[in-house]
Design an enzyme around this catalytic site. Sequence first.
Site, PDB file in Angstrom:
ATOM      1  CG  ASP A  70      -2.011   0.994   1.199  1.00 27.37           C
ATOM      2  OD1 ASP A  70      -1.715   2.190   1.008  1.00 27.37           O
ATOM      3  OD2 ASP A  70      -3.176   0.613   1.376  1.00 27.37           O
ATOM      4  CB  ILE A  71       1.178   4.251  -2.182  1.00 28.65           C
ATOM      5  CG1 ILE A  71      -0.255   4.745  -2.310  1.00 28.65           C
ATOM      6  CG2 ILE A  71       1.617   3.446  -3.378  1.00 28.65           C
ATOM      7  CD1 ILE A  71      -0.450   5.742  -3.438  1.00 28.65           C
ATOM      8  CG  ASN A 126     -13.249  -1.454   3.228  1.00 25.90           C
ATOM      9  OD1 ASN A 126     -13.592  -2.042   4.239  1.00 25.90           O
ATOM     10  ND2 ASN A 126     -12.178  -0.697   3.183  1.00 25.90           N
ATOM     11  CD  GLN A 133     -14.572  -1.052  -3.447  1.00 24.53           C
ATOM     12  OE1 GLN A 133     -15.792  -1.188  -3.301  1.00 24.53           O
ATOM     13  NE2 GLN A 133     -13.875  -1.721  -4.348  1.00 24.53           N
ATOM     14  CG  HIS A 139      -8.454  -3.205  -2.668  1.00 26.97           C
ATOM     15  ND1 HIS A 139      -9.431  -2.424  -3.270  1.00 26.97           N
ATOM     16  CD2 HIS A 139      -8.034  -2.508  -1.583  1.00 26.97           C
ATOM     17  CE1 HIS A 139      -9.585  -1.303  -2.571  1.00 26.97           C
ATOM     18  NE2 HIS A 139      -8.759  -1.334  -1.546  1.00 26.97           N
ATOM     19  CG  HIS A 141      -6.798  -2.857   2.942  1.00 27.90           C
ATOM     20  ND1 HIS A 141      -6.009  -1.755   2.707  1.00 27.90           N
ATOM     21  CD2 HIS A 141      -7.980  -2.615   2.330  1.00 27.90           C
ATOM     22  CE1 HIS A 141      -6.685  -0.885   1.972  1.00 27.90           C
ATOM     23  NE2 HIS A 141      -7.891  -1.387   1.735  1.00 27.90           N
TER      24      HIS A 141
END
Length: 198
Positions: A70-71, A126, A133, A139, A141
């Site tokens: 994750d960025i 989500n 979301q 996706h 997490h």
Amino acid sequence: MAEDKIVQSFDPGVIPADGDPCPFCNIVAAYAPFDPSSPPPASSPSLDPNKLAPPAFIVLSTPSLVAFLDILPLSPGHLLLCPRSHRPKLTDVTSQEAADLGASLRILSAALVRATGVNDWNVLQNNGAAAAQVVNHVHYHLIPRPEIRASGRFSESFTMFGRGVRQELDDDEAAALAERLRGCVAVVLEEESRKGRL
């Protein structure tokens, strides 16, 4: 499996028709699958994080899914796992994609614990804007949850349901962590194959 065989079966899937660019579809299109039990070295052009802006740090890339850091992680090692095909919500994935995602969640969870040394983590998913979301591409997490209550480090991430302070990903740390995670995925897969669990 040889990389050229994997690449031949690569299909980025459906690109969204709404005209809005999907950052996850961009990642899928930029990074071809590789054999997770024998990932390419970090120096390989196939893993170059700077193919995109912001950079993408790939941990797992198969013909059906991709996992990357994750960025804006809630903690070091925060991963995202998504199908290669553009699917807005979990109910949109195929039964095979669902099976692949489920199997990969287990493998990535074990690799995440090994790579970070953190024994607790959240798995969150989500569906829709009202459910938080942000990217309209299904996706999961995977968020390591280091123990912060006893340490007194209360400025760090809240430990429930993915809430907390997000900080930008440091590129050098991310490259090293992604490499460590790919190596841990390979080790977990080797152990699983010896147990006959794959």
